[in-house]
Design a protein around this motif. Structure first.
Motif, PDB file in Angstrom:
ATOM      1  N   GLY A 131     -17.638  15.271 -43.442  1.00 13.97           N
ATOM      2  CA  GLY A 131     -17.296  14.363 -42.342  1.00 13.97           C
ATOM      3  C   GLY A 131     -16.299  14.967 -41.386  1.00 13.97           C
ATOM      4  O   GLY A 131     -16.427  14.833 -40.160  1.00 13.97           O
ATOM      5  N   LEU A 132     -15.297  15.659 -41.923  1.00  6.79           N
ATOM      6  CA  LEU A 132     -14.307  16.315 -41.070  1.00  6.79           C
ATOM      7  C   LEU A 132     -14.967  17.399 -40.226  1.00  6.79           C
ATOM      8  O   LEU A 132     -14.650  17.547 -39.037  1.00  6.79           O
ATOM      9  CB  LEU A 132     -13.195  16.918 -41.933  1.00  6.79           C
ATOM     10  CG  LEU A 132     -11.975  17.473 -41.200  1.00  6.79           C
ATOM     11  CD1 LEU A 132     -11.296  16.381 -40.379  1.00  6.79           C
ATOM     12  CD2 LEU A 132     -10.995  18.089 -42.185  1.00  6.79           C
TER      13      LEU A 132
ATOM     14  N   GLY B 256       1.762  15.669 -31.289  1.00  6.28           N
ATOM     15  CA  GLY B 256       2.171  14.787 -32.375  1.00  6.28           C
ATOM     16  C   GLY B 256       1.159  13.692 -32.635  1.00  6.28           C
ATOM     17  O   GLY B 256       0.890  13.332 -33.797  1.00  6.28           O
ATOM     18  N   THR B 257       0.562  13.149 -31.565  1.00  2.67           N
ATOM     19  CA  THR B 257      -0.449  12.107 -31.730  1.00  2.67           C
ATOM     20  C   THR B 257      -1.674  12.644 -32.455  1.00  2.67           C
ATOM     21  O   THR B 257      -2.251  11.965 -33.311  1.00  2.67           O
ATOM     22  CB  THR B 257      -0.863  11.545 -30.354  1.00  2.67           C
ATOM     23  OG1 THR B 257       0.289  11.061 -29.673  1.00  2.67           O
ATOM     24  CG2 THR B 257      -1.862  10.407 -30.498  1.00  2.67           C
ATOM     25  N   LEU B 258      -2.083  13.871 -32.136  1.00  4.31           N
ATOM     26  CA  LEU B 258      -3.227  14.483 -32.804  1.00  4.31           C
ATOM     27  C   LEU B 258      -2.940  14.740 -34.284  1.00  4.31           C
ATOM     28  O   LEU B 258      -3.816  14.573 -35.134  1.00  4.31           O
ATOM     29  CB  LEU B 258      -3.603  15.790 -32.112  1.00  4.31           C
ATOM     30  CG  LEU B 258      -4.198  15.662 -30.707  1.00  4.31           C
ATOM     31  CD1 LEU B 258      -4.517  17.042 -30.152  1.00  4.31           C
ATOM     32  CD2 LEU B 258      -5.458  14.814 -30.727  1.00  4.31           C
ATOM     33  N   VAL B 259      -1.707  15.157 -34.582  1.00  2.00           N
ATOM     34  CA  VAL B 259      -1.328  15.393 -35.981  1.00  2.00           C
ATOM     35  C   VAL B 259      -1.388  14.089 -36.770  1.00  2.00           C
ATOM     36  O   VAL B 259      -1.940  14.036 -37.879  1.00  2.00           O
ATOM     37  CB  VAL B 259       0.082  16.012 -36.072  1.00  2.00           C
ATOM     38  CG1 VAL B 259       0.559  16.056 -37.515  1.00  2.00           C
ATOM     39  CG2 VAL B 259       0.093  17.409 -35.468  1.00  2.00           C
ATOM     40  N   TYR B 260      -0.837  13.015 -36.184  1.00  2.00           N
ATOM     41  CA  TYR B 260      -0.893  11.714 -36.853  1.00  2.00           C
ATOM     42  C   TYR B 260      -2.344  11.240 -36.990  1.00  2.00           C
ATOM     43  O   TYR B 260      -2.705  10.605 -37.999  1.00  2.00           O
ATOM     44  CB  TYR B 260      -0.082  10.681 -36.080  1.00  2.00           C
ATOM     45  CG  TYR B 260       1.389  10.684 -36.423  1.00  2.00           C
ATOM     46  CD1 TYR B 260       1.823  10.406 -37.715  1.00  2.00           C
ATOM     47  CD2 TYR B 260       2.349  10.961 -35.454  1.00  2.00           C
ATOM     48  CE1 TYR B 260       3.170  10.404 -38.042  1.00  2.00           C
ATOM     49  CE2 TYR B 260       3.712  10.962 -35.760  1.00  2.00           C
ATOM     50  CZ  TYR B 260       4.113  10.682 -37.061  1.00  2.00           C
ATOM     51  OH  TYR B 260       5.445  10.693 -37.380  1.00  2.00           O
ATOM     52  N   ALA B 261      -3.184  11.522 -35.977  1.00  2.00           N
ATOM     53  CA  ALA B 261      -4.594  11.131 -36.060  1.00  2.00           C
ATOM     54  C   ALA B 261      -5.264  11.815 -37.250  1.00  2.00           C
ATOM     55  O   ALA B 261      -6.030  11.185 -37.992  1.00  2.00           O
ATOM     56  CB  ALA B 261      -5.319  11.494 -34.766  1.00  2.00           C
ATOM     57  N   LEU B 262      -4.972  13.108 -37.446  1.00  2.00           N
ATOM     58  CA  LEU B 262      -5.556  13.837 -38.569  1.00  2.00           C
ATOM     59  C   LEU B 262      -5.043  13.292 -39.907  1.00  2.00           C
ATOM     60  O   LEU B 262      -5.816  13.106 -40.851  1.00  2.00           O
ATOM     61  CB  LEU B 262      -5.224  15.327 -38.444  1.00  2.00           C
ATOM     62  CG  LEU B 262      -5.747  16.240 -39.563  1.00  2.00           C
ATOM     63  CD1 LEU B 262      -7.260  16.183 -39.622  1.00  2.00           C
ATOM     64  CD2 LEU B 262      -5.262  17.670 -39.356  1.00  2.00           C
TER      65      LEU B 262
ATOM     66  N   LEU C  18      -6.014  10.195 -44.848  1.00  2.00           N
ATOM     67  CA  LEU C  18      -5.545   9.173 -45.787  1.00  2.00           C
ATOM     68  C   LEU C  18      -6.481   7.966 -45.808  1.00  2.00           C
ATOM     69  O   LEU C  18      -6.791   7.425 -46.874  1.00  2.00           O
ATOM     70  CB  LEU C  18      -4.130   8.739 -45.423  1.00  2.00           C
ATOM     71  CG  LEU C  18      -3.023   9.782 -45.629  1.00  2.00           C
ATOM     72  CD1 LEU C  18      -1.683   9.241 -45.152  1.00  2.00           C
ATOM     73  CD2 LEU C  18      -2.935  10.200 -47.093  1.00  2.00           C
ATOM     74  N   GLY C  19      -6.909   7.543 -44.624  1.00  2.00           N
ATOM     75  CA  GLY C  19      -7.836   6.413 -44.560  1.00  2.00           C
ATOM     76  C   GLY C  19      -9.158   6.730 -45.238  1.00  2.00           C
ATOM     77  O   GLY C  19      -9.725   5.894 -45.946  1.00  2.00           O
TER      78      GLY C  19
END
Length: 421
Positions: free
Chosen positions: A245-246, A283-289, A294-295
């Motif tokens: 999926g990734l 930072g937003t992209l890192v949190y998205a990954l 995790l989800g």
């Protein structure tokens, strides 16, 4: 470890080589390039069918005042609207019949009342015609302003001062708030990435549950668990399909970036600007990954647990329905927070592990949060994944040995008891 890697590779390569995966990925990539080049395609089709994007749209005007048609023509030309005004000598009834028969698309009647106010009536066949009427209304408003200014003997400079815009700025004293410009840019980026997280979690989690049920229905599971523990089998499946999926998300992301960058059209530039990709925050992209992974692991572990309870692939959708509703609820909560991410229920929902992948990511992307908030949410998710993995392994151990019409969550207790034996 060797058995784990064998199942991991099998889960990854088997799904990657399936026609459905290849065709779906190809269609999605093709759709991305099609969307990015839509403007060029439309222009090509117009050229092939004899259409010209620069040709003016003809508007029939019935001017009862004798002065408005010329003013309207000049106003539309100054606005570069692409509308050609033609003064008609026919009656309103005759023009209406032409519209009904399809000879003309529309027409407008213009007149002045006793107070020298413009009276306009636009007639067309379709009630969904919005663009042209709006342009006409704006043009006629400008003409009305000019006429009233002439009556009052106002100069052009004086008229401009009447409509001069005020200087209005919006500031927030909240420590978590971003500026209005930053918020507008972040909103589009967060929405796109949030939708990708939602799409990936719901699709690949369902894929894992279906894969486990398919192996049970073909009796392959009995052979597998004789050589590898059910726990290793479960997590190898989760990691294998998660990696696939990734990979698919990366391919779609690269395809979208290349497509929009290579078109060189105004639409592509507008897309990057509107959705915030021109000033992308790392930072937003890192949190998205992070929240994507995790989800995925959270719901994939739950999906493997639920998939082990059914013996037929036809029963998978029914057994995972509660999980699907959790994902949909998280997405709906996050979507309602796009307008105001500082609402109290959005904050509380961001710490609920099954909503956090979407809701906390929304808050991180659109607000300046203290570091402890996303870290706490991540920690809660990690603990939940660990507990769900521990509990899920016990259910999975017994669930893969259960056969028959198993469609209820009540079978979890039966699976745990069977796993102990």
């Amino acid at each position: 470890m060797r058995e784990f890697m064998i199942i991991f590779k099998q889960a990854f390569t088997t799904k990657a080589k399936t026609k459905s995966f290849i065709i779906t990925t190809s269609i999605m990539i093709a759709a991305v390039f099609l969307f990015a080049n839509m403007e060029k395609i439309i222009d090509t089709v117009k050229g092939a069918t004899g259409g010209d994007k620069d040709s003016a749209e003809v508007l029939q005007v019935l001017d009862e005042s004798g002065v408005l048609a010329e003013r309207l023509k000049m106003q539309l030309e100054s606005n570069e609207s692409g509308i050609k005004v033609e003064l008609s000598s026919k009656s309103e009834n005759a023009l209406t019949e032409q519209v009904k028969e399809g000879e003309i698309d529309s027409f407008v009647t213009l007149g002045l009342d006793d107070t020298n106010t413009i009276q306009a009536n636009y007639i067309s066949m379709s009630a969904m015609d919005f663009s042209l009427p709006m342009m006409l209304e704006e043009a006629l408003k400008s003409i009305q302003t000019e006429m009233k200014a002439e009556e009052l003997s106002l100069s052009g400079e004086q008229v401009q001062t009447l409509f001069a815009p005020i200087q209005f700025e919006q500031q927030s004293v909240s420590p978590s708030a971003k500026s209005q410009e930053e918020l507008s840019q972040a909103r589009g980026l967060v929405y796109v990435l949030m939708f990708l997280i939602y799409f990936a979690v719901i699709v690949y989690s369902s894929m894992i549950a279906t894969e486990v049920a398919a192996e049970k229905s073909s009796r392959v599971m009995e052979i597998l668990i004789s050589s590898v523990s059910p726990v290793k089998h479960m997590f190898a499946k989760v990691l294998g399909i998660g990696s696939l999926g990734l990979l698919q998300m990366v391919l779609l992301g690269l395809a979208g970036y290349i497509a929009l960058k290579t078109t060189g059209s105004e639409m592509a530039d507008g897309f990057f600007s509107v959705f915030g990709f021109s000033n992308m925050n790392v930072g937003t992209l890192v949190y998205a990954l992070v929240f994507f992974l995790l989800g995925y692991f959270l719901f994939a572990t739950l999906a493997a647990l639920l998939g082990s309870l059914v013996s037929r692939t036809e029963d998978v959708q029914q057994i995972i329905m509660p999980m699907t509703l959790l994902i949909v609820a998280g997405f709906m909560i996050a979507a309602t927070g796009l307008g105001n991410p500082e609402m109290a229920y959005i904050k509380y929902a961001s710490f609920f592990p099954f909503f956090a992948p979407l809701v906390m990511f929304l808050r991180v992307g659109m607000l300046e949060l203290p570091v402890w908030e996303p870290l706490l949410s991540i920690a809660i998710m990690l603990v939940t994944i660990f507990l769900l993995g521990f509990f899920g392994a016990r259910v999975y151990r017994g669930g893969v040995l259960m056969y028959g019409p198993s469609r209820s969550l009540k079978d979890i207790k039966k699976a745990i008891q069977l796993g102990k034996e």
